[in-house]
Design an enzyme around this catalytic site. Structure first.
Site, PDB file in Angstrom:
ATOM      1  N   ASP A   1       0.866  -1.175   0.000  1.00 18.69           N
ATOM      2  CA  ASP A   1       0.000   0.000   0.000  1.00 18.69           C
ATOM      3  C   ASP A   1       0.905   1.228   0.000  1.00 18.69           C
ATOM      4  O   ASP A   1       1.413   1.644   1.047  1.00 18.69           O
ATOM      5  CB  ASP A   1      -0.903  -0.037   1.234  1.00 18.69           C
ATOM      6  CG  ASP A   1      -1.696   1.250   1.445  1.00 18.69           C
ATOM      7  OD1 ASP A   1      -1.813   2.036   0.489  1.00 18.69           O
ATOM      8  OD2 ASP A   1      -2.194   1.457   2.574  1.00 18.69           O
ATOM      9  N   ALA A   2       1.127   1.808  -1.174  1.00 16.85           N
ATOM     10  CA  ALA A   2       2.039   2.940  -1.314  1.00 16.85           C
ATOM     11  C   ALA A   2       1.258   4.243  -1.194  1.00 16.85           C
ATOM     12  O   ALA A   2       0.605   4.684  -2.135  1.00 16.85           O
ATOM     13  CB  ALA A   2       2.763   2.872  -2.656  1.00 16.85           C
TER      14      ALA A   2
ATOM     15  N   THR B   1       3.014   9.455   1.865  1.00 10.96           N
ATOM     16  CA  THR B   1       4.150   9.709   2.754  1.00 10.96           C
ATOM     17  C   THR B   1       4.888   8.455   3.191  1.00 10.96           C
ATOM     18  O   THR B   1       6.010   8.553   3.680  1.00 10.96           O
ATOM     19  CB  THR B   1       3.683  10.468   4.016  1.00 10.96           C
ATOM     20  OG1 THR B   1       2.655   9.713   4.673  1.00 10.96           O
ATOM     21  CG2 THR B   1       3.142  11.834   3.648  1.00 10.96           C
TER      22      THR B   1
ATOM     23  N   ILE C   1       5.081   3.746   2.785  1.00 12.82           N
ATOM     24  CA  ILE C   1       4.631   2.503   2.169  1.00 12.82           C
ATOM     25  C   ILE C   1       4.340   1.505   3.275  1.00 12.82           C
ATOM     26  O   ILE C   1       5.157   1.300   4.179  1.00 12.82           O
ATOM     27  CB  ILE C   1       5.696   1.924   1.222  1.00 12.82           C
ATOM     28  CG1 ILE C   1       6.083   2.956   0.165  1.00 12.82           C
ATOM     29  CG2 ILE C   1       5.183   0.656   0.540  1.00 12.82           C
ATOM     30  CD1 ILE C   1       7.342   2.604  -0.593  1.00 12.82           C
ATOM     31  N   LYS C   2       3.185   0.895   3.207  1.00 10.43           N
ATOM     32  CA  LYS C   2       2.774  -0.078   4.209  1.00 10.43           C
ATOM     33  C   LYS C   2       2.786  -1.466   3.583  1.00 10.43           C
ATOM     34  O   LYS C   2       2.118  -1.699   2.575  1.00 10.43           O
ATOM     35  CB  LYS C   2       1.380   0.271   4.738  1.00 10.43           C
ATOM     36  CG  LYS C   2       0.907  -0.576   5.901  1.00 10.43           C
ATOM     37  CD  LYS C   2      -0.431  -0.057   6.406  1.00 10.43           C
ATOM     38  CE  LYS C   2      -0.941  -0.852   7.583  1.00 10.43           C
ATOM     39  NZ  LYS C   2      -2.253  -0.325   8.052  1.00 10.43           N
TER      40      LYS C   2
ATOM     41  N   ASP D   1      -6.741   3.737  -2.540  1.00  6.84           N
ATOM     42  CA  ASP D   1      -6.828   3.527  -1.101  1.00  6.84           C
ATOM     43  C   ASP D   1      -8.262   3.699  -0.609  1.00  6.84           C
ATOM     44  O   ASP D   1      -8.752   2.912   0.226  1.00  6.84           O
ATOM     45  CB  ASP D   1      -5.872   4.461  -0.352  1.00  6.84           C
ATOM     46  CG  ASP D   1      -6.050   5.929  -0.711  1.00  6.84           C
ATOM     47  OD1 ASP D   1      -6.673   6.239  -1.753  1.00  6.84           O
ATOM     48  OD2 ASP D   1      -5.550   6.770   0.058  1.00  6.84           O
ATOM     49  N   ARG D   2      -8.960   4.709  -1.141  1.00  5.52           N
ATOM     50  CA  ARG D   2     -10.365   4.912  -0.773  1.00  5.52           C
ATOM     51  C   ARG D   2     -11.226   3.746  -1.249  1.00  5.52           C
ATOM     52  O   ARG D   2     -12.079   3.244  -0.506  1.00  5.52           O
ATOM     53  CB  ARG D   2     -10.886   6.219  -1.367  1.00  5.52           C
ATOM     54  CG  ARG D   2     -10.283   7.476  -0.753  1.00  5.52           C
ATOM     55  CD  ARG D   2     -10.735   8.724  -1.501  1.00  5.52           C
ATOM     56  NE  ARG D   2     -12.192   8.890  -1.456  1.00  5.52           N
ATOM     57  CZ  ARG D   2     -12.869   9.708  -2.254  1.00  5.52           C
ATOM     58  NH1 ARG D   2     -12.230  10.425  -3.188  1.00  5.52           N
ATOM     59  NH2 ARG D   2     -14.188   9.809  -2.147  1.00  5.52           N
TER      60      ARG D   2
ATOM     61  N   THR E   1      -2.392  11.709   5.926  1.00  2.27           N
ATOM     62  CA  THR E   1      -1.939  12.912   5.232  1.00  2.27           C
ATOM     63  C   THR E   1      -3.133  13.776   4.845  1.00  2.27           C
ATOM     64  O   THR E   1      -3.115  15.000   4.998  1.00  2.27           O
ATOM     65  CB  THR E   1      -1.145  12.535   3.977  1.00  2.27           C
ATOM     66  OG1 THR E   1      -0.068  11.673   4.348  1.00  2.27           O
ATOM     67  CG2 THR E   1      -0.597  13.769   3.289  1.00  2.27           C
TER      68      THR E   1
ATOM     69  N   THR F   1       0.707  31.140  19.867  1.00  2.00           N
ATOM     70  CA  THR F   1       0.619  30.850  18.431  1.00  2.00           C
ATOM     71  C   THR F   1       0.584  29.351  18.181  1.00  2.00           C
ATOM     72  O   THR F   1      -0.178  28.870  17.332  1.00  2.00           O
ATOM     73  CB  THR F   1       1.803  31.489  17.691  1.00  2.00           C
ATOM     74  OG1 THR F   1       1.751  32.902  17.856  1.00  2.00           O
ATOM     75  CG2 THR F   1       1.752  31.173  16.197  1.00  2.00           C
TER      76      THR F   1
END
Length: 249
Positions: free
Chosen positions: A16-17, A20, A22-23, A104-105, A127, A180
């Site tokens: 699963d790339a 940010t 890769i899994k 991914d969705r 992300t 801030t």
């Protein structure tokens, strides 16, 4: 929970790339053996897959480079590149151009439908914060994409000259932010919470399934009943990849 299908390969590696990281998820039959993150496959696992299911939201060029690196590591493994389609595993895609729905969705929607078998809202907060809605009949109704917490903060900092703070200034406080650092971090969090709260008002009777690093904390703050499934995309990839292999054999 939905019915379980018999795996068509003894050992499966799901890649699963994301944007940010890769899994990598290793399956033995239907069992998840291990999950690791990194830019390259962890070579100390002793795991040799029969088949690799590859799902990437990266550019074609970066996906091709990653594909080549992993395939060089496992030259004898069968390879299946997963793409979003109009229909897969009993789920129909809401997009007019189905291939433009992020893979991914799409995989998250399919996994949630099979695991829950009810009307479902799927939230993936990493992300970006991605929300998709699928009913119990397997009809994907559509969804949203919003900036994730880190992305919102980085965007604000990059577009302003005087909003600056150090990491050690980010502390939890009561009442209205009085620094801030708190103004930015808590402001971004409130924006994300408001976005999710509005969706919950529209779909209060739906089951909520969450994945991604920030999802559980955000929805927990809203008091929304949820089920956390950290391997949701990999489980969806396993379902879709197995279906494709069955169709090819």
């Amino acid at each position: 929970m939905g019915e379980k299908l018999v795996s068509v390969a003894a050992r499966v590696l799901v890649v699963d790339a994301g944007n940010t990281s890769i899994k990598f998820t290793a399956f033995e039959g239907e069992q998840v053996l291990w999950v690791q993150r990194g830019e390259g496959f962890p070579t100390d696992t002793g795991f040799a897959p029969d088949v690799i299911y590859f799902a990437s939201v990266r550019s074609k060029e970066l996906s091709a480079l990653l594909h080549a690196d992993i395939q060089a590591e496992f030259p004898h493994s069968e390879w299946v590149t997963l793409t979003s389609q109009a229909f897969a595993c009993g789920v129909s895609n809401a997009y007019i151009e189905p291939e433009r729905l992020g893979i991914d969705r799409w995989l998250g929607v399919i996994a949630a439908h099979h695991l829950v078998k009810e009307d479902v809202v799927v939230v993936d907060a990493g992300t970006a914060i991605k929300v998709d809605v699928v009913n119990k009949e397997g009809v994907h109704l559509g969804g949203y994409i919003a900036p994730g917490l880190v992305m919102m903060e980085e965007s604000l900092l990059s577009k302003t000259a005087r909003i600056r703070y150090a990491a050690d200034e980010v502390v939890v406080g009561d009442g209205l932010p009085n620094s801030t650092a708190r103004a930015v971090t808590e402001g971004c969090r409130e924006m994300a919470l408001g976005f999710l709260e509005r969706i919950h008002h529209r779909y209060p009777e739906f089951k909520w399934v969450v994945t991604g690093g920030d999802a559980q904390a955000l929805l927990g703050a809203l008091g929304i009943s949820l089920e956390s499934l950290p391997n949701l995309v990999a489980l969806g990839a396993k379902l879709v990849g197995d279906e494709e292999l069955r169709g090819n054999k």
